[in-house]
Design a protein around this motif. Structure first.
Motif, PDB file in Angstrom:
ATOM      1  N   ILE A 205      35.545  30.968  15.451  1.00  0.00           N
ATOM      2  CA  ILE A 205      34.419  31.860  15.179  1.00  0.00           C
ATOM      3  C   ILE A 205      34.822  33.312  15.424  1.00  0.00           C
ATOM      4  CG2 ILE A 205      32.096  32.509  15.923  1.00  0.00           C
ATOM      5  CD1 ILE A 205      31.565  29.582  16.523  1.00  0.00           C
ATOM      6  N   GLY A 206      35.530  33.558  16.510  1.00  0.00           N
ATOM      7  CA  GLY A 206      35.970  34.918  16.801  1.00  0.00           C
ATOM      8  C   GLY A 206      36.897  35.472  15.735  1.00  0.00           C
ATOM      9  N   VAL A 207      37.818  34.666  15.253  1.00  0.00           N
ATOM     10  CA  VAL A 207      38.738  35.124  14.208  1.00  0.00           C
ATOM     11  C   VAL A 207      37.978  35.475  12.929  1.00  0.00           C
ATOM     12  CG1 VAL A 207      40.623  34.400  12.700  1.00  0.00           C
ATOM     13  CG2 VAL A 207      40.748  33.914  15.142  1.00  0.00           C
ATOM     14  N   VAL A 208      36.998  34.625  12.559  1.00  0.00           N
ATOM     15  CA  VAL A 208      36.220  34.882  11.343  1.00  0.00           C
ATOM     16  C   VAL A 208      35.443  36.189  11.470  1.00  0.00           C
ATOM     17  CG1 VAL A 208      34.303  34.046   9.939  1.00  0.00           C
ATOM     18  CG2 VAL A 208      36.068  32.457  10.690  1.00  0.00           C
ATOM     19  N   LEU A 209      34.768  36.397  12.611  1.00  0.00           N
ATOM     20  CA  LEU A 209      34.030  37.650  12.809  1.00  0.00           C
ATOM     21  C   LEU A 209      34.962  38.852  12.793  1.00  0.00           C
ATOM     22  CD1 LEU A 209      31.512  36.629  15.622  1.00  0.00           C
ATOM     23  CD2 LEU A 209      31.057  36.905  13.186  1.00  0.00           C
ATOM     24  N   TRP A 210      36.110  38.706  13.392  1.00  0.00           N
ATOM     25  CA  TRP A 210      37.090  39.790  13.422  1.00  0.00           C
ATOM     26  C   TRP A 210      37.536  40.152  12.008  1.00  0.00           C
ATOM     27  CZ3 TRP A 210      41.549  39.670  17.560  1.00  0.00           C
ATOM     28  CH2 TRP A 210      42.050  40.961  17.721  1.00  0.00           C
ATOM     29  N   ILE A 211      37.785  39.157  11.185  1.00  0.00           N
ATOM     30  CA  ILE A 211      38.235  39.415   9.807  1.00  0.00           C
ATOM     31  C   ILE A 211      37.128  40.078   8.990  1.00  0.00           C
ATOM     32  CG2 ILE A 211      38.926  38.300   7.654  1.00  0.00           C
ATOM     33  CD1 ILE A 211      40.426  36.230   9.299  1.00  0.00           C
ATOM     34  N   ILE A 212      35.883  39.566   9.125  1.00  0.00           N
ATOM     35  CA  ILE A 212      34.777  40.131   8.365  1.00  0.00           C
ATOM     36  C   ILE A 212      34.534  41.593   8.757  1.00  0.00           C
ATOM     37  CG2 ILE A 212      32.277  39.997   7.960  1.00  0.00           C
ATOM     38  CD1 ILE A 212      32.505  36.987   8.211  1.00  0.00           C
ATOM     39  N   ALA A 213      34.592  41.885  10.054  1.00  0.00           N
ATOM     40  CA  ALA A 213      34.368  43.250  10.517  1.00  0.00           C
ATOM     41  C   ALA A 213      35.470  44.190  10.057  1.00  0.00           C
ATOM     42  CB  ALA A 213      34.268  43.282  12.046  1.00  0.00           C
TER      43      ALA A 213
END
Length: 220
Positions: A205-213
């Protein structure tokens, strides 16, 4: 030459004279069909303000935090769980022997031992000693012995110390299993799977949020 003015007739404007307005110019308040002149704005108007990009700093911070927290939980759970499971299994294997088809072993009063089989079937065993051991069927366990997975099918408690003789119809592994060893083995496996799964989920989840941001916002 134009028509003479007749006061009895209503006024009818004639067609515009050629060259009345310069090319591309129009009188105040008049615009060509379809709106404003190309690239222009209404009198006194201004172009629309540029679209401001969304602030994704909060999402980026959450992404980084969940990524590192999830990774830490994953690593700690797998390492600690593996150590606990290995310790519990080691405590079981340290005091074990094989009955094939007979064996002898010395016990003290109050000791416990468990019979394990490899194929899941419970062979018939005869145990002789100073006193008949008490059957305890509430203890169950399993582990790997000499590369083979074995499962418990009977457990006993020694009421009088001495040497006991085991004779079984099939290969049996006898091991002394305590509650601490079972809890360590089961708890280590559970921690590795459950804690590792939770840590892995938070990490993803953290990686996905990091990529989207980190993506650049689309411009119109």
């Amino acid at each position: 030459m134009g028509q003479p003015f007749d006061p009895g007739q209503p006024y009818q404007p004639g067609p515009p004279s050629p060259g009345r307005y310069p090319q591309g110019a129009y009188p105040q308040g008049a615009y060509p069909q379809g709106g404003y002149p190309q690239g222009g704005y209404p009198p006194g108007g201004h172009p629309p303000p540029p679209t401001q990009p969304k602030d994704r700093s909060g999402m980026r911070r959450w992404g980084k935090g969940l990524t590192f927290v999830g990774l830490a939980i994953l690593v700690v759970s797998v390492v600690v769980g593996g150590i606990l499971a290995a310790t519990g299994a080691g405590n079981i294997v340290n005091d074990s022997f094989v009955v094939e088809p007979t064996a002898r072993h010395a016990y003290d009063a109050g000791d416990t031992f468990t019979l394990f089989t490899e194929d899941g079937r419970a062979p018939s065993c005869n145990i002789d000693g100073p006193a008949e051991p008490v059957r305890n069927g509430s203890l169950t366990a399993e582990f790997d012995h000499d590369g083979n997975h074995v499962e418990s099918f009977a457990s006993f408690e020694v009421v009088q110390g001495g040497t006991y003789t085991f004779e079984c119809t099939d290969r049996v592994v006898v091991a002394s299993v305590d509650v601490g060893g079972i809890l360590s083995l089961g708890g280590g496996i559970a921690l590795a799977f459950l804690g590792g799964g939770l840590g892995g989920l938070l990490f993803l989840i953290g990686v996905v949020l990091w990529i989207i941001a980190g993506r650049k916002p689309r411009t119109a």
